[in-house]
Design an enzyme around this catalytic site. Structure first.
Site, short mmCIF file in Angstrom:
data_model
loop_
_atom_site.label_atom_id
_atom_site.label_comp_id
_atom_site.label_asym_id
_atom_site.label_seq_id
_atom_site.Cartn_x
_atom_site.Cartn_y
_atom_site.Cartn_z
N CYS A 124 0.85 -1.20 0.00
CA CYS A 124 0.00 0.00 0.00
C CYS A 124 0.88 1.25 0.00
CB CYS A 124 -0.90 0.03 1.22
SG CYS A 124 -1.58 -1.58 1.66
N THR A 126 0.07 4.09 -2.66
CA THR A 126 -0.74 5.19 -3.20
C THR A 126 -1.75 5.72 -2.18
OG1 THR A 126 -0.49 4.27 -5.39
CG2 THR A 126 -2.30 5.81 -5.09
N SER A 178 10.37 12.74 1.71
CA SER A 178 10.48 11.32 1.36
C SER A 178 11.49 10.60 2.25
CB SER A 178 10.84 11.15 -0.11
OG SER A 178 12.11 11.71 -0.36
N ARG A 268 -13.82 -15.00 -40.96
CA ARG A 268 -14.77 -13.94 -41.30
C ARG A 268 -14.74 -13.69 -42.82
NH1 ARG A 268 -19.31 -11.03 -40.26
NH2 ARG A 268 -19.13 -8.93 -41.13
N THR A 313 18.01 1.17 -14.60
CA THR A 313 16.84 2.04 -14.59
C THR A 313 16.29 2.28 -15.99
OG1 THR A 313 17.85 3.16 -12.73
CG2 THR A 313 16.00 4.27 -13.77
N GLY A 339 -14.01 -5.59 -36.10
CA GLY A 339 -15.09 -4.70 -36.52
C GLY A 339 -16.12 -4.52 -35.41
N GLY A 340 -17.39 -4.52 -35.81
CA GLY A 340 -18.48 -4.31 -34.86
C GLY A 340 -18.46 -5.32 -33.73
N GLU A 363 1.62 1.04 -11.85
CA GLU A 363 3.04 0.72 -11.63
C GLU A 363 3.97 1.76 -12.28
OE1 GLU A 363 4.06 -2.27 -9.90
OE2 GLU A 363 1.93 -2.34 -9.41
N GLY A 364 3.61 3.00 -12.17
CA GLY A 364 4.40 4.07 -12.79
C GLY A 364 3.86 4.34 -14.18
#
Lengths: 381, 268
Positions: A124, A126, A178, A268, A313, A339-340, A363-364
């Site tokens: 946790c 956020t 931070s 199709r 990184t 399509g539809g 996640e960023g």
């Protein structure tokens, strides 16, 4: 069509097992689960029981101890059937990761065993006012003798409603920004822990996402992970390891979309022939395959770096950003071929588009990744 | 309670196509699978092990690649596996196959110093569909046999088997050792596990060769030369919409009429 060819026999067998299991246990019901927005926990547990509990927890702490590359293949295979289900599966150990990096040996042994025994452990970070801005943490933890008292509010907690344990970021010293953030392990049964409502999301609807309210939650000081104020550093270290392959499920979603589009183009009929005979459709499929192969290779490269202890990184952020955006494009193209029918909830494609949308947000976000990439490239001027 | 499960690698018949020119199976590119009835037999053996302890050993005869099927069986919980393989065994029909398997069982028991209490087989393989190897194996080994089993439990050192018959089910009990051939059960073969997969991919699967059984096997009873079955022709039946309907007043009258029609057509 091409399949990634560098899997070991173990990896191929694990992937085959996942497909065999989910084809039977999940595929027939997934449309219903998606519509209702529920996670079939019994099915998750049944899959876990085949030996996937504590998947990334080293064997010495009781886990399955699989390497990052193998886990990547497993997650791709699961997400081929449902990305939300994959989220629930993967997030079993999210809260564990900081413990492995900064926890004590006792914590690793104790909690490693709990994961192996079937506990779910959420991460946790956020909060309502801060997503990308993870350093802006309003949740407070105040030391009181041998305990900490934690108060605050977390949101978008993956597996929030099904977790037995939570790892939360909380500020032990707001004046240090931070650098004042610390990490705590909270047992769900602790007084003051309130699990909020399940988020009614656009996609990955079978992934449980909730708020978490912490109202003067008292935890023993031994639940602190690492030293006070080191939480943010630990999180960043964790992301360097998880980011490169965090987007692995996206590959499964895109592969499913491409497979469906190919099948559809072969059956199709339009203007008296299968639309797969038309160059316009073939070129679309070719573009999708190209993108998918690049994503797959890039992810495999990123995973093998992490398995070798190389945390790059640039590779992590480039992989996350490129794959998440390419995969959404692949799904949109597949939808176009349908399509539809691609716009109808009666058919499987629109769900894939909804599911694929998450990858460049969570996640960023793509913006954060580009910020990291750009800043790393230019450096301090 | 130590079990031996005889398994066969077969082509996945749901994926098999027939060459319209030669009328033979196109086996190329068709994935191989564990014969489904052998899967039921293996599950029965695994359940018996859970109930009564002991080990589950796998045995298969086939080319070297049949080891892959044995690994599949180890991944779901088998303890060890052996492959009977050799050029001399190629082209064996059911009689030769069951004879070779019986010699292999004896060789295995000698090698491991362990007696198998139950030998499980699937009731038939989905490629040949003969259903003969299990019963023949029992005869070669001179063991009692129970066919078409749907469940087996151990009770006071004996085996209690539920078996399917044309009329329904019957429950039989027999002393050990015995051969049990297994039909479709109420349960399916369990999934492999992560640990099982790792174990199976690292397991050594010893090959029992003709040379190894020298002196204990009569090779003139193995392979093509030991097989009395001769395949004259294999073909896909022609689809035809021409038909005669036989629907007389009584089944007996229908039978008589059918026999007459077949006789007229020179079919009997």
């Amino acid at each position: 069509m091409s399949r990634y060819q560098l899997m070991t026999k173990d990896q191929r067998d694990l992937v085959a097992l996942v497909h065999q299991f989910l084809k039977k246990e999940l595929d027939p019901y997934i449309a219903e689960y998606d519509e209702q927005g529920v996670c079939p926990m019994e099915t998750v547990r049944k899959l876990m029981d085949l030996g996937f509990w504590a998947i990334d927890v080293p064997e010495q702490y009781g886990g399955a101890g699989l390497d990052v590359t193998t886990i990547m293949h497993v997650r791709e295979a699961i997400a081929y059937h449902d990305a939300g289900f994959c989220n629930t599966f993967s997030a079993q150990t999210f809260g564990w990761k900081p413990v492995l990096l900064a926890g004590t040996e006792e914590q690793k042994l104790h909690y490693g065993r709990r994961l192996a025994e079937g506990a779910f452990w959420s991460m946790c970070i956020t909060e309502p006012q801060s997503g990308s801005d993870a350093g802006n943490c309003k949740t407070r933890a105040v030391r009181d003798g041998e305990e900490y008292v934690i108060t605050g509010s977390k949101c978008f907690v993956t597996n929030g409603g099904v977790a037995d344990l939570y790892t939360v970021t909380a500020s032990t010293d707001p004046s240090r920004g931070s650098r004042g953030i610390s990490l705590f392990i909270i047992d769900r049964n602790t007084p003051g822990v309130h699990v909020g409502k399940h988020e009614n999301k656009m996609g990955i609807r079978t992934s449980n996402t909730t708020d978490l309210a912490l109202d003067e939650v008292r935890v023993p000081a031994s639940n602190l992970i690492g030293a006070e104020g080191t939480g943010f550093k630990t999180i960043m270290k964790m992301l360097a390891r998880t980011r490169p392959t965090g987007v692995a499920p996206a590959i499964g979603v895109a592969q499913r979309a491409l497979d469906l589009a190919i099948d559809y183009s072969r059956t199709r009929l339009s203007f008296g022939q299968p639309i797969g005979n038309l160059e316009g459709i073939q070129f679309k499929l070719a573009d999708m395959e190209m993108k998918l192969q690049c994503c797959q290779s890039q992810l495999a490269y990123a995973a093998s770096l992490v398995d070798r202890g190389i945390y790059d990184t640039l590779v992590g952020s480039c992989t996350k950003c490129f794959v998440s955006e390419a995969v959404l494009d692949i799904c949109l193209q597949a939808q176009q071929i349908y399509g539809g029918y691609g716009y109808s909830r009666e058919y499987p494609l629109e769900k894939l588009v909804r599911d694929a949308r998450i990858f460049s947000i969570y996640e960023g976000s793509s913006e954060i990744q580009r910020y990291i990439i750009g800043k790393t490239l230019v450096g301090k001027i | 309670m130590n079990s031996l499960v005889c398994v066969k690698q077969v082509p996945d018949t749901t994926a098999v196509k027939i060459d319209p020119v030669t009328n033979t199976l196109i086996r190329e590119g068709v994935p191989s699978i564990l014969n489904p009835f052998d899967g039921f037999a293996l599950e029965m053996a695994l359940r018996l092990r859970e109930q009564a302890g002991g080990t589950v050993t796998l045995l298969s005869m086939g080319p070297p690649q049949a080891a892959e099927t044995l690994r599949t069986c180890l991944a779901v919980g088998g303890d060890r596996a052996f492959l009977v393989s050799g050029r001399e065994f190629g082209g064996s029909d059911t009689l030769a196959t069951s004879y070779i398997l019986s010699c292999a069982v004896k060789a295995l028991e000698e090698r491991t110093g362990e007696r198998f209490d139950v030998i499980f087989c699937g009731k038939q393989a989905i490629d040949g569909d003969t259903g003969q190897v299990g019963p023949e194996l029992a005869e070669h080994l001179d063991l009692p046999q129970i066919t078409y089993a749907t469940d087996a439990v151990q009770e006071n050192g004996r085996l209690r088997v539920r078996r399917e018959t044309a009329e329904g089910y019957e429950v039989l009990e027999c002393g050990l050792p015995a051969v049990v051939s297994v039909t479709k059960t109420a349960y399916e073969l369990r999934y492999a596990t992560v640990k099982g997969i790792f174990f199976s991919n690292r397991a050594e699967i010893p090959v029992i060769t003709p040379q190894e059984m020298e002196g204990k096997i009569d090779l003139s009873r193995a392979g093509l030369k030991g097989s009395p079955t001769k395949v004259k022709k294999s073909f896909t039946p022609q689809r035809s919409k021409q038909c005669a309907l036989v629907d007389e007043a009584s089944p007996a009258a229908s039978g008589t009429r059918l026999a007459a029609l077949l006789f007229e057509a020179n079919k009997i």
